[in-house]
Design an enzyme around this catalytic site. Sequence first.
Site, PDB file in Angstrom:
ATOM      1  N   ASN A 205       0.665  -1.176   0.201  1.00 18.57           N
ATOM      2  CA  ASN A 205       0.130   0.083  -0.020  1.00 18.57           C
ATOM      3  C   ASN A 205       0.965   1.353  -0.105  1.00 18.57           C
ATOM      4  O   ASN A 205       1.030   1.922  -1.085  1.00 18.57           O
ATOM      5  CB  ASN A 205      -1.013  -0.040   1.317  1.00 18.57           C
ATOM      6  CG  ASN A 205      -1.980   1.028   0.982  1.00 18.57           C
ATOM      7  OD1 ASN A 205      -1.863   1.904   0.224  1.00 18.57           O
ATOM      8  ND2 ASN A 205      -3.209   0.740   1.731  1.00 18.57           N
ATOM      9  N   ASP A 206       1.450   1.654   1.096  1.00 20.02           N
ATOM     10  CA  ASP A 206       2.048   2.824   1.034  1.00 20.02           C
ATOM     11  C   ASP A 206       3.259   2.750   0.375  1.00 20.02           C
ATOM     12  O   ASP A 206       3.742   4.147  -0.213  1.00 20.02           O
ATOM     13  CB  ASP A 206       2.878   2.984   2.674  1.00 20.02           C
ATOM     14  CG  ASP A 206       1.669   3.197   3.585  1.00 20.02           C
ATOM     15  OD1 ASP A 206       0.477   3.980   3.112  1.00 20.02           O
ATOM     16  OD2 ASP A 206       1.747   2.814   4.880  1.00 20.02           O
ATOM     17  N   VAL A 207       3.952   1.760   0.071  1.00 19.38           N
ATOM     18  CA  VAL A 207       5.059   1.815  -0.933  1.00 19.38           C
ATOM     19  C   VAL A 207       4.825   1.956  -2.423  1.00 19.38           C
ATOM     20  O   VAL A 207       5.907   2.064  -3.127  1.00 19.38           O
ATOM     21  CB  VAL A 207       5.838   0.429  -0.913  1.00 19.38           C
ATOM     22  CG1 VAL A 207       6.476   0.167   0.548  1.00 19.38           C
ATOM     23  CG2 VAL A 207       5.202  -0.741  -1.130  1.00 19.38           C
TER      24      VAL A 207
END
Lengths: 99, 462
Positions: free
Chosen positions: B388-390
């Site tokens: 997700n964040d990456v």
Amino acid sequence: MTGIVALYIFMLAAFTGYEVIAKVPVILHTPLMSGSNFVHGIVLVGAMVALGNSHTLLEKVIGAIGVFMAAGNAAGGYVVTERMLEMFKSSGTKKRGAH
Amino acid sequence: MSAAAANLLIQASYFVTAFLFIMGLKRMSSPVTARSGIVWAGAGMLVATLFTFLYPGLGNYGWILPAIILGTALAWISGRRVAMTDMPQMIALYNGFGGGAAAAIAAVELYRGEAMSPTMGALAVIGGLIGAVSFSGSLVAFGKLQGLIKKSWRFGGQQLLNVLILLAALLVGTFVATGHAADPLHISLFFVLALLFGVSMTLPIGGADMPVVISMYNAFTGLAVAFEGFVMQNAAMIIAGTVVGSAGTLLTQLMARAMNRSLGNGLFSGFGDTGGSASEGAGVSGSMKPIEAADVGVMMAFAQKVIVVPGYGMAVAQAQHKVWELCQLLIDRGVLVRFAIHPVAGRMPGHMNVLLAEAGVPYDLIADLDEINAEFETADVALIIGANDVVNPVARTDKSSPIYGMPILNADKAKNVIVIKRGQGAGFSGIENALFYLDNTRMLYGDGQAAASQLIQAVKAV
């Protein structure tokens, strides 16, 4: 071993550690951390000598805890590192596992 | 055997051990030779341990042997059983043991109270301090990653308290080292303070930053071992400890950089405090567009290049075997498949590679961020599973975002982006992901493993 010789060993070993790791790819960070974790399990030999020369009960108990933990460090570090590295195969050498 | 001959043999064995350790670490730093590296290092450990039994005047075998056997057996069994996803905390635990052992050596030498020179006393105390901090700190790290400690204890003035504990430990340690107060009471007080410092320093650190902390304690333990090596006049400990100390420090820096953390401001100031409040401002517009597995199957089967972006969510769902099965189907159809690994895709840099390797993915299909980022533009499909964040493009554009500046995988540049996701929630850091709302993104909702199974069926049906 005189103090100054020990200092030389310290300096050279520090450079060695740095150089050996310097070009490691990210994919090996976790196994390598685990591998270096295993290497400091060498504290076991020091703990053995410390316990082997102990006289009072207090020294023996602390020494035995030290040997116990050092052996755990060495054995545990070896097993988990070996398990991780065992799985690194290239597509040339892989065996299709039966999953 | 005479004492002199025994000493010579021991020194020679330690020489061999130092050589094997360094060669082993060297081999471990390349994927081709890594497997043999740990075997070399293991041989070195065995040699040193066996020859140490020859030490002239060594007694207490009735204590030494059971302690070795018990420690080895427990660690061996636990190390065999632990799941690959739990590897980081096991490394922390074993590392803590090493630090504890170094501290125990210091304690034995100090309690023995034989006249030590101030230099030796100082070395024993410093090694004991570092070892004890590494021990208690690593145990806290283990507890956090294992889910035993859930809270991050933070309160006002915490950093001041930490500094005071450290200063107190150093003060008492100085008295002990110089022989002014080398009595059992002060020695014990010194170790209690050192252990307390390890706990109080580690408790406020958030789980996401634990890998860097574990790596740092790994370097700490190395240093502690080296210091105790000086005290014991043991060359093997000095060399191995120092090599790990410096290699571990470098590794910690590499990890911190890979995770976009600065070590300098990290240790004493709100490490892991990403302050989730800033996430609100991120201007995310549009809607998430769902897609069916069958359509994704067709899309991938006729693609030329597919890049898979796995995240820790995939490992939690135990989907890596299914994902690899899917990729093998695609490879058999002539699709070029690559895996793109962000440094923090797993729980620590390199962890995801281990998890993929466990599933049988060959490492030459796996590329890290620098290698793969240019390739997304030519990829037909980027398959995001559990990440997700990456892959959040906000990190490139939105200065107010807590993850601004973090290097990300440019999955948004692919022609089609497929996101396998359980539900519509935000990521680990609680930040909305702009990628999910892009025009070329489709969401495939479901559990990672189930979704991968559906995709396998879909590709087979093509």
